[in-house]
Design a protein around this motif. Structure first.
Motif, PDB file in Angstrom:
ATOM      1  N   LYS A   1       8.797 -23.571   0.558  1.00 44.56           N
ATOM      2  CA  LYS A   1       8.998 -24.805  -0.202  1.00 44.56           C
ATOM      3  C   LYS A   1       9.301 -25.966   0.743  1.00 44.56           C
ATOM      4  O   LYS A   1       8.743 -27.064   0.600  1.00 44.56           O
ATOM      5  N   GLU A   2      10.171 -25.725   1.750  1.00 45.67           N
ATOM      6  CA  GLU A   2      10.479 -26.759   2.751  1.00 45.67           C
ATOM      7  C   GLU A   2       9.229 -27.176   3.499  1.00 45.67           C
ATOM      8  O   GLU A   2       8.980 -28.361   3.721  1.00 45.67           O
ATOM      9  N   LEU A   3       8.443 -26.189   3.916  1.00 46.60           N
ATOM     10  CA  LEU A   3       7.245 -26.492   4.703  1.00 46.60           C
ATOM     11  C   LEU A   3       6.226 -27.276   3.884  1.00 46.60           C
ATOM     12  O   LEU A   3       5.567 -28.184   4.408  1.00 46.60           O
ATOM     13  N   LYS A   4       6.090 -26.944   2.619  1.00 51.69           N
ATOM     14  CA  LYS A   4       5.152 -27.676   1.754  1.00 51.69           C
ATOM     15  C   LYS A   4       5.527 -29.149   1.687  1.00 51.69           C
ATOM     16  O   LYS A   4       4.662 -30.029   1.808  1.00 51.69           O
ATOM     17  N   GLU A   5       6.810 -29.429   1.508  1.00 50.27           N
ATOM     18  CA  GLU A   5       7.270 -30.813   1.425  1.00 50.27           C
ATOM     19  C   GLU A   5       7.132 -31.515   2.772  1.00 50.27           C
ATOM     20  O   GLU A   5       6.721 -32.686   2.840  1.00 50.27           O
ATOM     21  N   ALA A   6       7.461 -30.800   3.861  1.00 51.03           N
ATOM     22  CA  ALA A   6       7.411 -31.411   5.189  1.00 51.03           C
ATOM     23  C   ALA A   6       5.984 -31.693   5.634  1.00 51.03           C
ATOM     24  O   ALA A   6       5.726 -32.670   6.334  1.00 51.03           O
ATOM     25  N   ARG A   7       5.027 -30.853   5.238  1.00 52.24           N
ATOM     26  CA  ARG A   7       3.626 -31.100   5.597  1.00 52.24           C
ATOM     27  C   ARG A   7       3.142 -32.423   5.018  1.00 52.24           C
ATOM     28  O   ARG A   7       2.341 -33.123   5.635  1.00 52.24           O
ATOM     29  N   VAL A   8       3.617 -32.742   3.835  1.00 53.91           N
ATOM     30  CA  VAL A   8       3.250 -34.012   3.213  1.00 53.91           C
ATOM     31  C   VAL A   8       3.866 -35.174   3.977  1.00 53.91           C
ATOM     32  O   VAL A   8       3.204 -36.173   4.273  1.00 53.91           O
ATOM     33  N   GLU A   9       5.139 -35.036   4.312  1.00 55.90           N
ATOM     34  CA  GLU A   9       5.833 -36.106   5.027  1.00 55.90           C
ATOM     35  C   GLU A   9       5.364 -36.222   6.466  1.00 55.90           C
ATOM     36  O   GLU A   9       5.325 -37.311   7.038  1.00 55.90           O
ATOM     37  N   GLY A  10       5.033 -35.066   7.074  1.00 57.36           N
ATOM     38  CA  GLY A  10       4.495 -35.075   8.433  1.00 57.36           C
ATOM     39  C   GLY A  10       5.511 -34.881   9.537  1.00 57.36           C
ATOM     40  O   GLY A  10       5.157 -34.789  10.704  1.00 57.36           O
ATOM     41  N   VAL A  11       6.795 -34.825   9.197  1.00 57.24           N
ATOM     42  CA  VAL A  11       7.857 -34.603  10.176  1.00 57.24           C
ATOM     43  C   VAL A  11       8.729 -33.466   9.645  1.00 57.24           C
ATOM     44  O   VAL A  11       8.880 -33.297   8.437  1.00 57.24           O
ATOM     45  N   PHE A  12       9.323 -32.709  10.559  1.00 59.36           N
ATOM     46  CA  PHE A  12      10.028 -31.493  10.169  1.00 59.36           C
ATOM     47  C   PHE A  12      11.512 -31.608  10.524  1.00 59.36           C
ATOM     48  O   PHE A  12      11.865 -32.029  11.629  1.00 59.36           O
ATOM     49  N   TYR A  13      12.355 -31.211   9.573  1.00 55.65           N
ATOM     50  CA  TYR A  13      13.794 -31.398   9.719  1.00 55.65           C
ATOM     51  C   TYR A  13      14.537 -30.088   9.523  1.00 55.65           C
ATOM     52  O   TYR A  13      14.067 -29.172   8.846  1.00 55.65           O
ATOM     53  N   ASP A  14      15.724 -30.010  10.099  1.00 54.92           N
ATOM     54  CA  ASP A  14      16.750 -29.129   9.578  1.00 54.92           C
ATOM     55  C   ASP A  14      18.067 -29.895   9.676  1.00 54.92           C
ATOM     56  O   ASP A  14      18.343 -30.544  10.681  1.00 54.92           O
TER      57      ASP A  14
END
Length: 260
Positions: free
Chosen positions: A183-196
């Protein structure tokens, strides 16, 4: 020297040969001399001569139907590029060229099984809770750099990789399983940047973006880390912009086809 003056110094024959190699290597079908002539706007006789020379040098191979494919000699250059290009060294050079936001630590990590192993870092002068050290490792499913690399794999492959062996949480904010990760990766792929946010170290926000190699496959990930309370709103956007710029420029130096 400006770009126009630099272009004037190009050797025409070399530039044309490079253009032909680019076309042959990027085409989805095999090209003839006539097709290359149309694509390059060069006389057919010129293209014929250039292709003949490239064949003799092993840079092109002429097929039986008189079309062309990239020749084996190109592999020597590719292997030489890989041997001579050190991603950690290039990362350090770029950190000297790019203004790293205050209170952030810039780091470079590479995937190893289901971990991200840190190989280089540029520490903030002060005020950061994240001390990146070469050899340090975090589970890829928690750390932003791992999410950046994992995002380039299909979901079924990620699910298979962590099946039955999802790591124990590092903090009370660490995600709890593969469904939450996807679920996190799906949202981050749209935004284009990855967080924790606090998933690896309490009170630390990590922002990451992947580094690609010469065949546009994930090689590593650049990450910026800072106290969570200092990277909110506009500050987080600034950190995200810097990490994308740093990663893309590093990918470019590794031979990837990216915009910088």
């Amino acid at each position: 020297m400006d770009q126009d003056k630099a272009l004037q110094k190009l050797v025409p024959a070399v530039e044309r040969a490079a253009e032909i190699l680019d076309l042959v290597s990027s085409s989805k079908r095999f090209l003839t001399v006539s097709e290359l002539s149309r694509e390059t706007n060069l006389p057919k006789s010129t293209v014929h001569g250039l292709c003949g020379t490239l064949v003799q040098l092993g840079l092109l191979v002429r097929r039986s139907d008189q079309t062309f494919v990239v020749g084996p000699h190109v592999l020597r250059w590719s292997n030489g590029f890989d041997r001579q290009t050190d991603v950690a060294t290039e990362f350090a050079l770029l950190c000297d060229e790019i203004s790293i936001p205050e209170h952030t630590t810039a780091s470079l990590s590479v995937p190893e099984e289901m971990d991200m192993v840190f190989i280089a870092a540029r520490q903030a002068a002060a005020g950061n809770r994240f001390a990146a050290r070469p050899g340090m490792r975090f589970p890829a499913v928690f750390v932003a750099s791992g999410k950046a690399v994992l995002s380039l794999s299909p979901d079924f492959e990620i699910r298979r990789s962590v099946a039955g062996k999802f790591p124990a949480p590092l903090t009370d904010k660490s995600i709890g399983g593969v469904d939450e990760l996807l679920k996190e990766l799906k949202e981050a792929r749209v935004e284009g940047v990855f967080y924790d946010i606090g998933q690896c170290v309490e009170g630390v926000t990590n922002v990451s973006y992947p580094v690609m190699n010469a065949v546009n496959a994930p090689l590593a990930a650049v990450m910026l880390s800072a106290p969570s309370e200092l990277v909110e709103g506009n500050a987080l956007q600034n950190v995200s912009s810097v990490v994308v710029s740093l990663a893309n420029r590093l990918s470019h130096r590794m031979g990837a086809d990216v915009q910088v």
